[in-house]
Scaffold this active site. Structure first.
Site, PDB file in Angstrom:
ATOM      1  N   LEU A 104       0.878  -1.155   0.000  1.00  0.00           N
ATOM      2  CA  LEU A 104       0.000   0.000   0.000  1.00  0.00           C
ATOM      3  C   LEU A 104       0.920   1.210   0.000  1.00  0.00           C
ATOM      4  O   LEU A 104       1.901   1.246   0.753  1.00  0.00           O
ATOM      5  CB  LEU A 104      -0.897  -0.015   1.246  1.00  0.00           C
ATOM      6  CG  LEU A 104      -2.062   0.971   1.312  1.00  0.00           C
ATOM      7  CD1 LEU A 104      -3.045   0.750   0.162  1.00  0.00           C
ATOM      8  CD2 LEU A 104      -2.795   0.838   2.653  1.00  0.00           C
ATOM      9  N   ASP A 105       0.640   2.182  -0.854  1.00  0.00           N
ATOM     10  CA  ASP A 105       1.535   3.328  -1.003  1.00  0.00           C
ATOM     11  C   ASP A 105       1.832   3.989   0.339  1.00  0.00           C
ATOM     12  O   ASP A 105       0.997   3.986   1.257  1.00  0.00           O
ATOM     13  CB  ASP A 105       0.912   4.370  -1.940  1.00  0.00           C
ATOM     14  CG  ASP A 105       0.771   3.861  -3.364  1.00  0.00           C
ATOM     15  OD1 ASP A 105       1.487   2.911  -3.725  1.00  0.00           O
ATOM     16  OD2 ASP A 105      -0.071   4.409  -4.105  1.00  0.00           O
ATOM     17  N   LYS A 106       2.998   4.596   0.429  1.00  0.00           N
ATOM     18  CA  LYS A 106       3.443   5.222   1.675  1.00  0.00           C
ATOM     19  C   LYS A 106       2.438   6.249   2.192  1.00  0.00           C
ATOM     20  O   LYS A 106       2.189   6.331   3.404  1.00  0.00           O
ATOM     21  CB  LYS A 106       4.810   5.891   1.457  1.00  0.00           C
ATOM     22  CG  LYS A 106       5.388   6.560   2.687  1.00  0.00           C
ATOM     23  CD  LYS A 106       6.745   7.162   2.378  1.00  0.00           C
ATOM     24  CE  LYS A 106       7.312   7.898   3.598  1.00  0.00           C
ATOM     25  NZ  LYS A 106       8.643   8.485   3.329  1.00  0.00           N
ATOM     26  N   HIS A 188       0.553   3.226  -7.990  1.00  0.00           N
ATOM     27  CA  HIS A 188      -0.339   4.389  -7.843  1.00  0.00           C
ATOM     28  C   HIS A 188      -1.575   4.286  -8.734  1.00  0.00           C
ATOM     29  O   HIS A 188      -2.054   5.289  -9.287  1.00  0.00           O
ATOM     30  CB  HIS A 188       0.399   5.683  -8.172  1.00  0.00           C
ATOM     31  CG  HIS A 188       1.465   6.061  -7.180  1.00  0.00           C
ATOM     32  ND1 HIS A 188       1.317   5.932  -5.809  1.00  0.00           N
ATOM     33  CD2 HIS A 188       2.707   6.576  -7.363  1.00  0.00           C
ATOM     34  CE1 HIS A 188       2.414   6.350  -5.205  1.00  0.00           C
ATOM     35  NE2 HIS A 188       3.285   6.731  -6.121  1.00  0.00           N
TER      36      HIS A 188
END
Length: 260
Positions: A104-106, A188
């Protein structure tokens, strides 16, 4: 299955095998209430009670964890620049084999699945499985029903990528929110999909993995152990409408609890 005492302790704590030997020499290890000093003592992890430096070590064949990831953490086991999600796992659930199954993106929040079960992770991440993940998204501009056809048809985004057919719908409580269901995980991807449609993602929160939804009152940074029957639910047939009902019912709690 019998296991060496020093290996058992080192695999479930931050102590190295040498650290464990020092604890044993200092009388800081007990087995079934009795102080022991033999690093090579064979124990039955499923039956014997072990404490190290005052902490009881709980044996599990495998560990399954739902983490509500705050932003600012990376989904990896090691990162030289940012804290990883493993730093949020409490000591009683942690062992050295745990890793995030998927990413999961930062700057994204929500459900991250952590486990030490490599076989299950392989099943989850296999392209053939297409385990759907759902995201509650806040948009800069109002949601449009026109997005639904674009998502379902396989949206072309930047860099020549074409997405698999996906699900999206608005949320009745606020027309700047949408629920997205994806069967893949390009870099993303959700942000790039809405950007291709002339909108921007302000915040993104992963609500579910497969058929399992996050507990709406699980605080950011907190972990919850997942039971075996919940693993089966996660891998079971996915129903987008069920996740939408959950979001509609828990909308304000999710927003306030996670600062969305």
């Amino acid at each position: 299955m019998m296991e060496r005492l020093d290996k058992f302790i080192a695999g479930r704590t931050e102590f190295s095998r040498n650290d464990v030997k020092m604890l044993l020499k200092r009388g800081r290890v007990t087995v079934n209430g009795n102080t022991v000093s033999d690093a090579g003592l064979k124990i039955d992890p499923g039956k014997d009670s072990v404490t190290a430096d005052g902490h009881e070590l709980v044996w599990r064949k495998n560990t399954y964890i739902c983490l509500n990831k705050p932003d600012g953490y990376v989904c990896s086991t090691r990162d030289g620049r940012s804290e990883t999600v493993l730093s949020l796992v409490p000591e009683d659930l942690m062992n050295k084999d745990i890793f995030p199954a998927g990413r999961l993106d930062k700057d994204s929040k929500g459900f991250v699945f952590l486990t030490d079960d490599g076989g299950l992770a392989h099943r989850m991440l296999s392209p053939k499985k297409h385990l759907t993940k759902c995201y509650l998204v806040r948009l800069a501009e109002k949601y449009s029903e026109e997005y639904e056809k674009a998502f379902e048809s396989g949206l072309a985004i930047d860099c020549g990528d074409v997405c698999m057919p996906a699900r999206v719908c608005g949320v009745s409580h606020d027309d700047h929110f949408a629920l997205v269901g994806l069967d893949e995980g390009k870099f993303h991807q959700v942000k790039r999909m809405f950007h291709a449609l002339g909108n921007e993602v302000v915040s993104l929160f992963r609500v579910s993995i497969g058929g399992l939804v996050i507990k709406p009152d699980l605080a950011p940074g907190e972990c919850l152990e997942i039971l075996d029957n919940e693993i089966e639910k996660m891998l079971s047939e996915f129903d987008f409408s069920d996740v939408l009902k959950f979001v509609e019912t828990s909308f304000y709690l999710l927003l306030t609890n996670n600062d969305l």
